[in-house]
Design a protein around this motif. Structure first.
Motif, mmCIF file in Angstrom:
data_model
loop_
_atom_site.group_PDB
_atom_site.id
_atom_site.type_symbol
_atom_site.label_atom_id
_atom_site.label_comp_id
_atom_site.label_asym_id
_atom_site.label_seq_id
_atom_site.Cartn_x
_atom_site.Cartn_y
_atom_site.Cartn_z
ATOM 1 N N LEU A 48 8.012 -11.280 1.212
ATOM 2 C CA LEU A 48 7.394 -12.578 0.960
ATOM 3 C C LEU A 48 8.459 -13.607 0.582
ATOM 4 N N GLY A 49 9.359 -13.241 -0.321
ATOM 5 C CA GLY A 49 10.402 -14.170 -0.755
ATOM 6 C C GLY A 49 11.321 -14.605 0.371
ATOM 7 N N ILE A 50 11.707 -13.667 1.233
ATOM 8 C CA ILE A 50 12.592 -14.015 2.346
ATOM 9 C C ILE A 50 11.876 -14.915 3.351
ATOM 10 N N LEU A 51 10.631 -14.604 3.651
ATOM 11 C CA LEU A 51 9.911 -15.366 4.683
ATOM 12 C C LEU A 51 9.378 -16.710 4.194
ATOM 13 N N PHE A 52 8.982 -16.794 2.915
ATOM 14 C CA PHE A 52 8.287 -17.998 2.445
ATOM 15 C C PHE A 52 8.925 -18.656 1.236
ATOM 16 N N GLY A 53 10.014 -18.122 0.737
ATOM 17 C CA GLY A 53 10.688 -18.720 -0.402
ATOM 18 C C GLY A 53 9.970 -18.414 -1.714
ATOM 19 N N ASP A 54 10.194 -19.277 -2.665
ATOM 20 C CA ASP A 54 9.679 -19.074 -4.018
ATOM 21 C C ASP A 54 8.282 -19.668 -4.146
ATOM 22 N N VAL A 55 7.310 -19.018 -3.518
ATOM 23 C CA VAL A 55 5.922 -19.483 -3.592
ATOM 24 C C VAL A 55 5.177 -18.652 -4.642
ATOM 25 N N PRO A 56 4.202 -19.241 -5.307
ATOM 26 C CA PRO A 56 3.400 -18.430 -6.221
ATOM 27 C C PRO A 56 2.573 -17.418 -5.422
ATOM 28 N N PHE A 57 2.459 -16.209 -5.965
ATOM 29 C CA PHE A 57 1.687 -15.179 -5.278
ATOM 30 C C PHE A 57 1.077 -14.250 -6.314
ATOM 31 N N ARG A 58 0.111 -13.481 -5.839
ATOM 32 C CA ARG A 58 -0.451 -12.451 -6.705
ATOM 33 C C ARG A 58 -0.291 -11.105 -6.033
ATOM 34 N N GLU A 59 -0.248 -10.071 -6.847
ATOM 35 C CA GLU A 59 -0.128 -8.703 -6.366
ATOM 36 C C GLU A 59 -1.497 -8.041 -6.433
ATOM 37 N N ASP A 60 -1.838 -7.286 -5.406
ATOM 38 C CA ASP A 60 -3.099 -6.552 -5.375
ATOM 39 C C ASP A 60 -2.821 -5.133 -4.875
ATOM 40 N N ALA A 61 -2.877 -4.182 -5.789
ATOM 41 C CA ALA A 61 -2.570 -2.778 -5.468
ATOM 42 C C ALA A 61 -3.544 -2.170 -4.465
ATOM 43 N N ALA A 62 -4.690 -2.796 -4.247
ATOM 44 C CA ALA A 62 -5.628 -2.286 -3.235
ATOM 45 C C ALA A 62 -4.996 -2.300 -1.847
ATOM 46 N N PHE A 63 -3.970 -3.123 -1.655
ATOM 47 C CA PHE A 63 -3.331 -3.249 -0.348
ATOM 48 C C PHE A 63 -2.073 -2.384 -0.208
ATOM 49 N N ARG A 64 -1.930 -1.370 -1.068
ATOM 50 C CA ARG A 64 -0.789 -0.458 -0.952
ATOM 51 C C ARG A 64 -1.012 0.533 0.190
ATOM 52 N N GLU A 65 0.090 1.036 0.693
ATOM 53 C CA GLU A 65 0.064 2.012 1.780
ATOM 54 C C GLU A 65 -0.571 3.312 1.300
ATOM 55 N N VAL A 66 -0.993 4.141 2.236
ATOM 56 C CA VAL A 66 -1.528 5.460 1.912
ATOM 57 C C VAL A 66 -0.454 6.261 1.169
ATOM 58 N N ASP A 67 -0.883 7.060 0.227
ATOM 59 C CA ASP A 67 0.022 7.911 -0.553
ATOM 60 C C ASP A 67 0.184 9.230 0.199
ATOM 61 N N PHE A 68 1.398 9.525 0.632
ATOM 62 C CA PHE A 68 1.662 10.737 1.399
ATOM 63 C C PHE A 68 1.930 11.956 0.507
ATOM 64 N N GLY A 69 1.789 11.805 -0.789
ATOM 65 C CA GLY A 69 1.902 12.931 -1.710
ATOM 66 C C GLY A 69 3.191 13.711 -1.545
ATOM 67 N N ALA A 70 3.076 15.034 -1.346
ATOM 68 C CA ALA A 70 4.237 15.922 -1.230
ATOM 69 C C ALA A 70 5.101 15.611 -0.014
ATOM 70 N N PHE A 71 4.585 14.816 0.922
ATOM 71 C CA PHE A 71 5.348 14.489 2.127
ATOM 72 C C PHE A 71 6.151 13.188 1.982
ATOM 73 N N GLU A 72 5.996 12.510 0.838
ATOM 74 C CA GLU A 72 6.729 11.260 0.598
ATOM 75 C C GLU A 72 8.231 11.473 0.755
ATOM 76 N N MET A 73 8.862 10.558 1.457
ATOM 77 C CA MET A 73 10.308 10.501 1.651
ATOM 78 C C MET A 73 10.855 11.736 2.378
ATOM 79 N N ARG A 74 10.005 12.325 3.178
ATOM 80 C CA ARG A 74 10.412 13.457 4.008
ATOM 81 C C ARG A 74 10.032 13.135 5.448
ATOM 82 N N GLY A 75 10.744 13.698 6.394
ATOM 83 C CA GLY A 75 10.490 13.443 7.805
ATOM 84 C C GLY A 75 10.022 14.689 8.536
#
Length: 183
Positions: A60-87
C-alpha cells in the motif's frame, strides 16, 4: 456497491521460492518492492484497507504513498499450518501433505491450519460489508483472498481459484456491473 480495487501484495521471498505462505508475516523482497515501484495506479479512494500483514502494508505504501488506512485481519491469507514456509519439494513425501492434496481442496485442512472453506467464510462477509459502503475502496490483500472473492462474486465465469489469482501488485476492480483486471 461502489468500486472495490482488489490488489495483491508484492512478491516476498516465499513467493519467489514457491513456498506456502499465509500466516507468516513476511515483508516484501527487494525484487518485490522494486517491481511495485514500476507500477503507477491513479486511484483516489474513499478508503484504503489492508490485511494488516507487513507485505500488504508495504505494498500500500509503495503504490499509494502515505495514505490513511485501516487493517482488517478478515482479509488475511489462508493459514497453511504445518506447511507454512515449505514447498512442494520438501513436502511431497509427507503423508499429511499428500492427504491434504487429495480430494476436496476447499474442505481439507492442513495440520494446524485452515481450510479454504474456512478462509472464505471469514473473507466473503467482510468483503460484502466493505463493498456496501459508499465511496470507492482499495483493498491490498493476498492472492488466495482475491481469488475467493472473485470466484464467489463472479461464479458464471467458470474460473477456479488459481485462474483468478493475480500476479503480485496486480488485481481487479469490482464494479456494480462487473469487473476488469488491473494490469
Amino acid at each position: 456497491m461502489s468500486m472495490v480495487y482488489l490488489i495483491r501484495h508484492g512478491a516476498t521471498r516465499a513467493n519467489e521460492g514457491h513456498l506456502y505462505c499465509g500466516s507468516t508475516d513476511l515483508p516484501l523482497s527487494e525484487k518485490g518492492a522494486a517491481a511495485l515501484g514500476q507500477l503507477h495506479y491513479e486511484i483516489d479512494a474513499a478508503r484504503y484497507v489492508t490485511s494488516g500483514m507487513k507485505r500488504t502494508n508495504e505494498t500500500l505504501g509503495i503504490l499509494f504513498g502515505d495514505v490513511p488506512f485501516r487493517e482488517d485481519a478478515a482479509f488475511r491469507e489462508v493459514d497453511f499450518g504445518a506447511f507454512e514456509m515449505r514447498g512442494y519439494a520438501e513436502l511431497k513425501d509427507d503423508p499429511a501433505y499428500q492427504l491434504w492434496l487429495i480430494g476436496d481442496n476447499e474442505e481439507n485442512v492442513p495440520p494446524g491450519g485452515e481450510s479454504g472453506a474456512a478462509m472464505k467464510a471469514r473473507v466473503l462477509p467482510a468483503f460484502a460489508a466493505l463493498a456496501s459502503q459508499p465511496g470507492d475502496t482499495v483493498l491490498v490483500t493476498h492472492g488466495g483472498v482475491i481469488a475467493a472473492i472473485m470466484e464467489a462474486v463472479f461464479p458464471g465465469e467458470g474460473k477456479n481459484r488459481y485462474q483468478w489469482q493475480p500476479r503480485p501488485g496486480h488485481g481487479y476492480v469490482v464494479t456494480p456491473t462487473g469487473y476488469q483486471a488491473i494490469p
